[in-house]
Structure formats: C-alpha cells, structure tokens
Design an enzyme around this catalytic site. Structure first.
Site, PDB file in Angstrom:
ATOM      1  N   ASN A   1       3.810  47.592  23.381  1.00  0.00           N
ATOM      2  CA  ASN A   1       2.742  46.933  22.615  1.00  0.00           C
ATOM      3  C   ASN A   1       2.436  47.801  21.401  1.00  0.00           C
ATOM      4  OD1 ASN A   1       0.434  45.754  21.650  1.00  0.00           O
ATOM      5  ND2 ASN A   1      -0.850  46.269  23.415  1.00  0.00           N
TER       6      ASN A   1
ATOM      7  N   LYS B   1       0.469  47.185  18.970  1.00  0.00           N
ATOM      8  CA  LYS B   1      -0.920  47.028  18.499  1.00  0.00           C
ATOM      9  C   LYS B   1      -0.955  46.863  16.966  1.00  0.00           C
ATOM     10  CE  LYS B   1      -2.339  49.608  22.533  1.00  0.00           C
ATOM     11  NZ  LYS B   1      -3.348  50.414  23.198  1.00  0.00           N
TER      12      LYS B   1
ATOM     13  N   HIS C   1      -5.132  41.554  27.050  1.00  0.00           N
ATOM     14  CA  HIS C   1      -5.141  43.021  26.947  1.00  0.00           C
ATOM     15  C   HIS C   1      -6.589  43.512  26.944  1.00  0.00           C
ATOM     16  CE1 HIS C   1      -4.712  47.038  25.289  1.00  0.00           C
ATOM     17  NE2 HIS C   1      -3.471  46.994  25.757  1.00  0.00           N
TER      18      HIS C   1
ATOM     19  N   GLU D   1      -8.121  45.548  25.209  1.00  0.00           N
ATOM     20  CA  GLU D   1      -8.736  45.626  23.881  1.00  0.00           C
ATOM     21  C   GLU D   1      -9.210  44.251  23.419  1.00  0.00           C
ATOM     22  OE1 GLU D   1      -5.524  47.723  21.949  1.00  0.00           O
ATOM     23  OE2 GLU D   1      -5.947  49.439  23.237  1.00  0.00           O
TER      24      GLU D   1
ATOM     25  N   GLU E   1      -3.529  47.385  34.044  1.00  0.00           N
ATOM     26  CA  GLU E   1      -3.840  48.426  33.071  1.00  0.00           C
ATOM     27  C   GLU E   1      -5.263  48.919  33.291  1.00  0.00           C
ATOM     28  OE1 GLU E   1      -1.094  48.232  29.484  1.00  0.00           O
ATOM     29  OE2 GLU E   1      -2.793  46.954  29.045  1.00  0.00           O
TER      30      GLU E   1
ATOM     31  N   GLY F   1      -4.566  54.768  26.322  1.00  0.00           N
ATOM     32  CA  GLY F   1      -4.737  55.559  25.095  1.00  0.00           C
ATOM     33  C   GLY F   1      -5.550  56.821  25.291  1.00  0.00           C
TER      34      GLY F   1
ATOM     35  N   SER G   1      -1.090  55.155  29.371  1.00  0.00           N
ATOM     36  CA  SER G   1      -0.568  56.488  29.067  1.00  0.00           C
ATOM     37  C   SER G   1       0.766  56.793  29.750  1.00  0.00           C
ATOM     38  CB  SER G   1      -1.614  57.563  29.390  1.00  0.00           C
ATOM     39  OG  SER G   1      -2.792  57.343  28.627  1.00  0.00           O
TER      40      SER G   1
END
Ligand code: PEP
Length: 249
Positions: A9, A11, A94, A96, A166, A172, A212
């Site tokens: 991904n 992003k 996702h 985010e 996730e 991240g 990560s």
C-alpha cells in the site's frame, strides 16, 4: 487452496516519475510462483502503473473506492472507473480511511457490495486500536468490524474477499504484533468465517497481516499457519525491502 499474498500500500506517496522508478526497480526482481504480489499506487497513477507492469507478474490494485455507481461525489472514484483502467482489486476499510475519513462499518459494507457488483476483489481491512488491545476488547472489536462490514456477503461471493488484519497500534509505528499475537487473531478470524460461512470458505480465504512488516520480521510472521501474507506500508516503498518480504515464505 488459499493463496499467499503480499500487497504493498503506497498510500499518498510517489508522483508519476517516482511511481515509474519504483515499478522499474520492482521489475528487476523475479516474483516467486508461490506468492501473488500486488501494489497499490495512488489513483492518479493507476493507469500508468497498470500499463507499466503488463508483462510482469504484479497486480496493480486501488487503495480505496467510492460506493456509489457515479454522480455528484466530488473527488471520488467509482468501481467502474477503476475497472476501466484495468484494476480488479481494491483495498477497503484501511484504518486510515476509518480514522481520518470517517468510514464506518456501514459505509464499508456498501463499498464491498459495490466492488462485488463490479466483479472486483476487496482486500478488507480490520483491526483494533491500542486501547482495545490493552483492555482485552480486541476480539470483540474485530468481530464487530467483520459482522457489520463484511459478513453480509453471500457464500459464493466470498472468493472475492481477501482479509487483512491490521492492528492500528502497529501501523507505521515500528511496533509489530508478535508472531503469536498475529496467529492468535488470524485463527480467531478464520473461526469467525467458519461460523458465519463454512469450513471450506474459511480454509480458502487468505488472511494477511499488516503492521510494520519488514524484511527482518516477515519470515517469522508468515510462518504461522493462519497468516497467508502481508499488507505492507512503509517497507513497500523500497523495491529491495518489498521483494525481500515477498521472498519470506
Ligand atoms: C498499512 O498501512 O497498511 C501498513 C501496514 O503500514 P506499515 O507497514 O507502514 O505499518
């Protein structure tokens, strides 16, 4: 038999020249037969990426899409638009998108439907926040996300679903779920799919881990029986790192 999958991904990273440069770097590597590899550039570069990897065994996928067919949704992109540039798979939900763009389980359910109506595959993301993990509520949160966002899908359509666990606290942050924590949740999720569908469907769905993942930890995470690959953020931006992860099965 379920597939091993590694999906990158990207992003909101990589403009057009950077997209092409990363694809060129990826193309220097041979993709092993036992892994399906996907990359998700930003919308504006999807068509270029699709054309660029035509002869290479990497699938270009989208990071998101809108649930409506078309219309007055300024800034949005529909499933039909994605398909028209060759995209057959999209990430949905996702963390985010959930956190920064207020995407609820209900909205995600509509997105999954829109993908299915267009014969597209969804990489459906779910995972708990740090407070949920600390309070021991992580299994309930994951169950709720799956039940409200995904489990309305019909048995026959579940072949077009890839799951991606996730944990938000590991995205991240450099903090990875331990291989044991990943396996524990993946096994639980496969059990939920068995209960909601059938054992055969549960055995055939790929469940990816994201948070990560890097070359140094991919092998021990992928070695777990219920972990079928990874959704990779930061480490997908360097071809060497990404391909080292791809070669970690
Ligand atoms: C992600 O954003 O899906 C992700 C897993 O990111 P990272 O690998 O950077 O934690």
């Amino acid at each position: 038999m379920r597939r091993n999958i590694v999906a990158g991904n990207w992003k909101m990273n990589n403009d057009l020249p950077q997209t092409e440069a990363l694809l060129q770097d990826l193309k220097k590597h041979v993709v092993p037969d036992n892994v399906s590899v996907m990359v998700a550039p930003t919308f504006v570069n999807l068509y270029h990426a699709f054309e660029s990897v035509r002869e290479y065994s990497v699938e270009v996928i989208a990071q998101d899409m809108h649930q409506a067919k078309s219309g007055a949704f300024t800034g949005e992109v529909s499933a039909a638009m994605l398909k028209s540039v060759g995209v057959k798979t999209t990430i949905i939900g996702h963390s985010e998108r959930r956190a920064m763009f207020w995407e609820t389980n209900e909205i995600l359910a509509l997105k999954v439907n829109a993908a299915l109506e267009n014969d597209m595959t969804s990489v459906f993301c779910f995972g708990e926040e740090l407070e949920d993990r600390k309070s021991g509520n992580h299994f309930n949160i994951v169950k709720e996300q799956l039940e409200e966002g995904l489990f309305h899908v019909k048995n026959d359509d579940f072949k077009n679903i890839i799951l991606a666990y996730e944990p938000v606290w590991a995205i991240g942050t450099g903090e990875t779920a331990s291989p044991e924590q990943a396996q524990e949740m993946h096994k639980y999720v496969r059990g939920l799919v068995t209960d909601a569908y059938t054992n055969e469907i549960a055995e055939n769905v790929s469940i990816l881990y994201g948070g990560s993942v890097k070359p140094a930890n991919a092998k021990e995470i992928f070695a777990n029986p219920d972990v079928d690959g990874g959704l990779i953020g930061g480490a997908a931006l360097k071809a060497e790192d990404f391909m080292a992860i791809v070669n970690s099965f």
